[in-house]
Design a protein around this motif. Structure first.
Motif, PDB file in Angstrom:
ATOM      1  N   MET A 120       0.852  -1.175   0.000  1.00 63.21           N
ATOM      2  CA  MET A 120       0.000   0.000   0.000  1.00 63.21           C
ATOM      3  C   MET A 120       0.896   1.236   0.000  1.00 63.21           C
ATOM      4  O   MET A 120       2.084   1.152   0.331  1.00 63.21           O
ATOM      5  N   GLU A 121       0.346   2.364  -0.350  1.00 64.38           N
ATOM      6  CA  GLU A 121       1.194   3.546  -0.533  1.00 64.38           C
ATOM      7  C   GLU A 121       1.696   4.106   0.790  1.00 64.38           C
ATOM      8  O   GLU A 121       2.891   4.368   0.950  1.00 64.38           O
TER       9      GLU A 121
ATOM     10  N   LEU B  12      -2.097 -12.573   5.741  1.00 71.53           N
ATOM     11  CA  LEU B  12      -1.848 -11.458   4.838  1.00 71.53           C
ATOM     12  C   LEU B  12      -0.971 -10.439   5.551  1.00 71.53           C
ATOM     13  O   LEU B  12      -1.226 -10.093   6.708  1.00 71.53           O
ATOM     14  N   ILE B  13       0.061  -9.971   4.859  1.00 72.70           N
ATOM     15  CA  ILE B  13       0.894  -8.884   5.360  1.00 72.70           C
ATOM     16  C   ILE B  13       0.565  -7.625   4.571  1.00 72.70           C
ATOM     17  O   ILE B  13       0.527  -7.646   3.337  1.00 72.70           O
ATOM     18  N   LEU B  14       0.318  -6.536   5.281  1.00 73.73           N
ATOM     19  CA  LEU B  14       0.072  -5.237   4.674  1.00 73.73           C
ATOM     20  C   LEU B  14       1.303  -4.373   4.911  1.00 73.73           C
ATOM     21  O   LEU B  14       1.730  -4.184   6.055  1.00 73.73           O
ATOM     22  N   THR B  15       1.884  -3.846   3.854  1.00 71.31           N
ATOM     23  CA  THR B  15       3.076  -3.015   3.998  1.00 71.31           C
ATOM     24  C   THR B  15       2.882  -1.678   3.305  1.00 71.31           C
ATOM     25  O   THR B  15       2.231  -1.598   2.255  1.00 71.31           O
ATOM     26  N   ASN B  16       3.439  -0.640   3.898  1.00 71.12           N
ATOM     27  CA  ASN B  16       3.425   0.649   3.211  1.00 71.12           C
ATOM     28  C   ASN B  16       4.573   0.703   2.205  1.00 71.12           C
ATOM     29  O   ASN B  16       5.404  -0.211   2.120  1.00 71.12           O
ATOM     30  N   GLY B  17       4.623   1.777   1.438  1.00 72.73           N
ATOM     31  CA  GLY B  17       5.655   1.895   0.420  1.00 72.73           C
ATOM     32  C   GLY B  17       7.053   1.958   0.993  1.00 72.73           C
ATOM     33  O   GLY B  17       8.014   1.461   0.376  1.00 72.73           O
ATOM     34  N   ASN B  18       7.216   2.540   2.178  1.00 63.97           N
ATOM     35  CA  ASN B  18       8.519   2.649   2.797  1.00 63.97           C
ATOM     36  C   ASN B  18       9.081   1.266   3.119  1.00 63.97           C
ATOM     37  O   ASN B  18      10.240   0.960   2.797  1.00 63.97           O
TER      38      ASN B  18
END
Length: 288
Positions: free
Chosen positions: A36-37, A272-278
């Motif tokens: 994700m952004e 599920l893993i949710l990651t930001n862009g960083n």
């Protein structure tokens, strides 16, 4: 800034997953991953998952049982906002928090800024309209005096619908720190218990929460077991920090091992893993 030596870089580059650029992260992974952004996107998504589960179970007349972290915490403000705005009834909801710091064999004072119990009281339960809030006995922390009792209660409720969490620097889920003396199967069966916190975890937490005051960081904790976390119907993990760039790659592509506990989620049927862009960027050697 100290850069890795030639030998260190060669050792790192032998692990090909550390070279996967952000645009390819998640492809052919052993744990599904969604890039994700922003961190806000990650936290809003986690909050919506919490609310959606409660709403669906309320509609069907079922209780909701969620395992909840204090780290990450960014989801809670959005969750509280959604509950109050939608008048979402939490009367049949159970929150099992993952862990808490200890002073010896008892909880640290809830007024201590490090206390997870204090955080939940201030930032979650204290901000939800009282008529919507679940009873106090449905707000559960693992009991250091009777860890097995926490496991029995969770089992009596049918286990958790969803376990939310983050991933620690050692790959730990909650405070389930790595073990070199156990197989993956043995580690996955660990129950709720009291344990010593790994030096790496204490150092990272002291840097993040206490400005580096390592001597003030608790050395012991109580944590829900891997059995209880991995036994949840769904597992949802949010990552967003700089050092998550390496952690998330090892989680998704590394060998399943008790030496990096999150890799045990590779066998979970709905993780599920949710990651930001960083956190999706390369750990080193580039900006991808």
């Amino acid at each position: 800034m100290a850069f890795p030596s030639g030998r260190e870089r060669r050792n790192m580059m032998e692990r090909e997953y550390y070279r996967i650029p952000a645009e390819l992260l998640g492809e052919n992974g052993k744990i599904p991953l969604r890039v994700m952004e922003t961190s806000e996107d990650v936290f809003r998504s986690m909050a919506s998952m919490m609310a959606d589960c409660i709403r669906e179970n309320n509609r069907e007349g079922r209780r909701t049982v969620l395992i909840c972290p204090v780290g990450p915490v960014g989801q809670y403000a959005y969750f509280v906002e959604q509950v109050n705005r939608e008048r979402l009834d939490l009367s049949r909801v159970w929150f099992f928090n993952m862990d808490e710091y200890l002073d010896g064999d008892t909880f640290i004072d809830s007024k201590n800024p490090l206390s997870f119990r204090g955080f939940m009281d201030r930032e979650v339960y204290g901000r939800i309209d009282p008529e919507l809030l679940m009873p106090k006995d449905q707000r559960v922390f693992p009991d250091p005096a009777d860890p097995a009792g926490t496991d029995r209660l969770l089992e009596e409720l049918g286990g958790a619908d969803i376990a939310f969490g983050g991933i620690g620097i050692t790959g730990h889920l909650a405070f389930n720190e790595p073990r070199k003396d156990m197989t993956a199967a043995e580690f996955a069966a660990l129950p709720t218990r009291v344990l010593e916190i790994a030096p790496e975890t204490r150092a990272v937490n002291a840097a993040g929460e206490l400005g580096g005051a390592l001597e003030c960081m608790p050395a012991r904790c109580v944590t829900l077991g891997m059995k209880q976390i991995l036994g949840a119907g769904k597992l949802r993990l949010g990552v967003f920090r700089d050092w998550h760039r390496a952690v998330v790659r090892r989680a998704v592509y590394g060998e399943k091992t008790a030496e990096f506990p999150v890799t045990l989620a590779q066998e979970h049927p709905d993780a599920l893993i949710l990651t930001n862009g960083n956190a999706a960027r390369l750990p080193f050697g580039g900006n991808g």
